[in-house]
Design a protein around this motif. Structure first.
Motif, PDB file in Angstrom:
ATOM      1  N   LYS A   1       0.779  10.536  13.015  1.00 27.68           N
ATOM      2  CA  LYS A   1       0.188  10.837  13.504  1.00 27.68           C
ATOM      3  C   LYS A   1       0.029  12.473  12.936  1.00 27.68           C
ATOM      4  CE  LYS A   1      -2.077  12.150  18.077  1.00 27.68           C
ATOM      5  NZ  LYS A   1      -2.569  12.625  19.148  1.00 27.68           N
ATOM      6  N   ILE A   2      -0.996  12.541  11.936  1.00 26.78           N
ATOM      7  CA  ILE A   2      -0.921  14.136  11.659  1.00 26.78           C
ATOM      8  C   ILE A   2      -2.047  14.910  11.607  1.00 26.78           C
ATOM      9  CG2 ILE A   2      -1.342  15.539   8.641  1.00 26.78           C
ATOM     10  CD1 ILE A   2       1.579  13.502   8.907  1.00 26.78           C
ATOM     11  N   ASN A   3      -2.314  15.940  12.042  1.00 24.79           N
ATOM     12  CA  ASN A   3      -2.607  17.132  12.950  1.00 24.79           C
ATOM     13  C   ASN A   3      -3.685  16.441  13.601  1.00 24.79           C
ATOM     14  OD1 ASN A   3      -2.427  19.066  11.178  1.00 24.79           O
ATOM     15  ND2 ASN A   3      -3.192  18.385   9.872  1.00 24.79           N
ATOM     16  N   GLY A   4      -3.895  15.298  14.426  1.00 26.33           N
ATOM     17  CA  GLY A   4      -4.249  14.825  15.532  1.00 26.33           C
ATOM     18  C   GLY A   4      -4.997  13.841  14.778  1.00 26.33           C
ATOM     19  N   GLN A   5      -4.690  13.420  13.549  1.00 24.38           N
ATOM     20  CA  GLN A   5      -5.664  11.965  13.381  1.00 24.38           C
ATOM     21  C   GLN A   5      -4.255  11.407  13.086  1.00 24.38           C
ATOM     22  OE1 GLN A   5      -7.827  12.792   9.950  1.00 24.38           O
ATOM     23  NE2 GLN A   5      -9.524  12.214  11.051  1.00 24.38           N
ATOM     24  N   TRP A   6      -4.530   9.775  13.013  1.00 29.71           N
ATOM     25  CA  TRP A   6      -3.149   8.373  12.426  1.00 29.71           C
ATOM     26  C   TRP A   6      -3.620   7.957  11.363  1.00 29.71           C
ATOM     27  CZ3 TRP A   6       0.566   7.418  15.643  1.00 29.71           C
ATOM     28  CH2 TRP A   6       1.124   7.769  16.480  1.00 29.71           C
ATOM     29  N   LYS A   7      -2.185   8.050  10.703  1.00 31.93           N
ATOM     30  CA  LYS A   7      -2.306   8.380   9.320  1.00 31.93           C
ATOM     31  C   LYS A   7      -1.161   7.171   8.839  1.00 31.93           C
ATOM     32  CE  LYS A   7      -5.483  11.211   8.025  1.00 31.93           C
ATOM     33  NZ  LYS A   7      -6.718  10.954   7.094  1.00 31.93           N
ATOM     34  N   ILE A   8      -1.508   6.437   7.945  1.00 34.90           N
ATOM     35  CA  ILE A   8      -0.380   4.907   7.828  1.00 34.90           C
ATOM     36  C   ILE A   8      -0.250   5.447   6.200  1.00 34.90           C
ATOM     37  CG2 ILE A   8      -0.750   2.619   6.025  1.00 34.90           C
ATOM     38  CD1 ILE A   8      -3.733   2.345   7.026  1.00 34.90           C
ATOM     39  N   THR A   9       1.191   5.142   6.691  1.00 36.68           N
ATOM     40  CA  THR A   9       2.391   5.661   5.080  1.00 36.68           C
ATOM     41  C   THR A   9       2.900   4.779   4.983  1.00 36.68           C
ATOM     42  OG1 THR A   9       3.791   5.988   7.299  1.00 36.68           O
ATOM     43  CG2 THR A   9       2.780   8.123   6.901  1.00 36.68           C
ATOM     44  N   SER A  10       3.170   2.990   5.199  1.00 34.47           N
ATOM     45  CA  SER A  10       3.581   2.062   4.622  1.00 34.47           C
ATOM     46  C   SER A  10       2.736   1.068   5.346  1.00 34.47           C
ATOM     47  CB  SER A  10       5.305   2.065   5.013  1.00 34.47           C
ATOM     48  OG  SER A  10       5.408   1.543   6.587  1.00 34.47           O
ATOM     49  N   VAL A  11       2.572   0.025   4.339  1.00 35.27           N
ATOM     50  CA  VAL A  11       1.968  -1.395   4.732  1.00 35.27           C
ATOM     51  C   VAL A  11       3.092  -2.084   4.329  1.00 35.27           C
ATOM     52  CG1 VAL A  11      -0.009  -2.644   4.184  1.00 35.27           C
ATOM     53  CG2 VAL A  11      -0.183   0.024   4.788  1.00 35.27           C
ATOM     54  N   ILE A  12       4.198  -3.116   4.876  1.00 34.42           N
ATOM     55  CA  ILE A  12       4.925  -4.341   4.511  1.00 34.42           C
ATOM     56  C   ILE A  12       4.173  -5.876   4.861  1.00 34.42           C
ATOM     57  CG2 ILE A  12       6.781  -3.323   4.252  1.00 34.42           C
ATOM     58  CD1 ILE A  12       7.616  -4.090   6.935  1.00 34.42           C
ATOM     59  N   PHE A  13       4.105  -6.546   4.201  1.00 30.83           N
ATOM     60  CA  PHE A  13       2.944  -7.821   5.332  1.00 30.83           C
ATOM     61  C   PHE A  13       3.727  -9.208   3.612  1.00 30.83           C
ATOM     62  CE2 PHE A  13       0.800  -6.504   1.059  1.00 30.83           C
ATOM     63  CZ  PHE A  13       0.475  -7.804   0.496  1.00 30.83           C
ATOM     64  N   SER A  14       3.460 -10.386   4.436  1.00 32.59           N
ATOM     65  CA  SER A  14       4.108 -11.879   4.070  1.00 32.59           C
ATOM     66  C   SER A  14       2.721 -12.481   3.593  1.00 32.59           C
ATOM     67  CB  SER A  14       4.822 -12.729   5.219  1.00 32.59           C
ATOM     68  OG  SER A  14       4.085 -12.751   6.646  1.00 32.59           O
ATOM     69  N   LEU A  15       3.105 -13.631   2.670  1.00 33.96           N
ATOM     70  CA  LEU A  15       1.805 -13.787   1.994  1.00 33.96           C
ATOM     71  C   LEU A  15       1.280 -15.392   1.630  1.00 33.96           C
ATOM     72  CD1 LEU A  15      -1.044 -11.938   0.296  1.00 33.96           C
ATOM     73  CD2 LEU A  15       0.262 -13.855  -0.576  1.00 33.96           C
ATOM     74  N   GLU A  16       1.150 -15.835   2.414  1.00 34.89           N
ATOM     75  CA  GLU A  16       1.110 -17.133   1.962  1.00 34.89           C
ATOM     76  C   GLU A  16      -0.303 -17.994   1.835  1.00 34.89           C
ATOM     77  OE1 GLU A  16       3.432 -20.142   1.557  1.00 34.89           O
ATOM     78  OE2 GLU A  16       3.573 -20.397   3.610  1.00 34.89           O
ATOM     79  N   PHE A  17      -0.747 -18.652   0.304  1.00 34.55           N
ATOM     80  CA  PHE A  17      -1.989 -18.591  -0.133  1.00 34.55           C
ATOM     81  C   PHE A  17      -1.913 -20.127   0.797  1.00 34.55           C
ATOM     82  CE2 PHE A  17      -0.591 -17.326  -4.164  1.00 34.55           C
ATOM     83  CZ  PHE A  17      -0.841 -16.203  -4.511  1.00 34.55           C
ATOM     84  N   GLU A  18      -3.402 -20.252   1.376  1.00 34.33           N
ATOM     85  CA  GLU A  18      -3.798 -21.103   2.865  1.00 34.33           C
ATOM     86  C   GLU A  18      -4.502 -21.944   1.382  1.00 34.33           C
ATOM     87  OE1 GLU A  18      -6.434 -22.651   5.820  1.00 34.33           O
ATOM     88  OE2 GLU A  18      -4.900 -20.728   5.828  1.00 34.33           O
ATOM     89  N   SER A  19      -4.447 -22.387   0.296  1.00 39.57           N
ATOM     90  CA  SER A  19      -4.458 -23.854  -0.328  1.00 39.57           C
ATOM     91  C   SER A  19      -2.967 -24.257  -0.618  1.00 39.57           C
ATOM     92  CB  SER A  19      -5.353 -23.288  -1.624  1.00 39.57           C
ATOM     93  OG  SER A  19      -4.493 -22.388  -2.545  1.00 39.57           O
ATOM     94  N   ILE A  20      -2.541 -24.044  -0.203  1.00 34.24           N
ATOM     95  CA  ILE A  20      -0.757 -24.366  -0.722  1.00 34.24           C
ATOM     96  C   ILE A  20      -0.512 -25.077   0.610  1.00 34.24           C
ATOM     97  CG2 ILE A  20       1.534 -23.827  -0.875  1.00 34.24           C
ATOM     98  CD1 ILE A  20       0.015 -23.692  -3.181  1.00 34.24           C
TER      99      ILE A  20
END
Length: 169
Positions: free
Chosen positions: A142-161
């Motif tokens: 939370k910077i100056n009263g606003q939430w900011k994203i600092t990191s994004v980590i994710f797993s990924l599975e292809f729907e077709s697989i």
């Protein structure tokens, strides 16, 4: 005796009702951030999208789930099971595609008013067709009263697989 039981029951119920926590303003703001993120993809609003993030560098790492990675290795045995990118590269790559949407569900927010960790299941859709799905985690400040994203980590599975199992959403 009936009056005493009724009286004690009413006291207990009123205590229970008033002891329930109201959703904090921070949790509401974080939910709004999630919603804004999803809407920016649909509306192709890069200005608002970029403003959701803290100043660079932002950690952006995706890890391929096992079944998808095994399929990728069949085509090229040297492929890593992860990749690093940036939110700007992500946005540019999807802005060239058709109608895009990312859906979030099973959202868990853990915050203390200054930092937050948000985890959720997601699915990514292109032209109303599910492309991939997985688990995602964001770090927020939370910077100056606003939430900011600092990191994004994710797993990924292809729907077709490996199609996403039905989950409660």
């Amino acid at each position: 005796m009936k009056r005493l039981t009724l009286f004690l029951s009413l006291i207990f119920l009123s205590f229970f009702v008033f002891s329930q926590k109201n959703e904090s303003a921070d949790r509401k703001d974080i939910k709004k951030l999630l919603s804004t993120f999803m809407n920016c993809l649909i509306k192709k609003d890069s200005v608002t999208f970029y403003n959701l993030f803290h100043n660079e560098p932002i950690v952006w790492v995706g890890v391929f789930k096992d079944k998808t990675q095994q399929d990728r290795l069949k085509k090229d045995s040297t492929r890593k099971n992860y990749f690093a990118s940036s939110y700007k590269s992500f946005y540019r790559s999807i802005s060239d595609m058709g109608a895009d949407e990312e859906k979030f569900y099973n959202i868990d927010i853990n915050e203390d008013g200054n930092i937050a960790a948000v985890t959720f299941d997601y699915s990514f859709w292109e032209s109303r067709k599910k492309i991939n799905w997985g688990k995602e985690s964001w770090g927020l400040v939370k910077i100056n009263g606003q939430w900011k994203i600092t990191s994004v980590i994710f797993s990924l599975e292809f729907e077709s697989i490996n199609p996403e199992p039905n989950k409660k959403k």
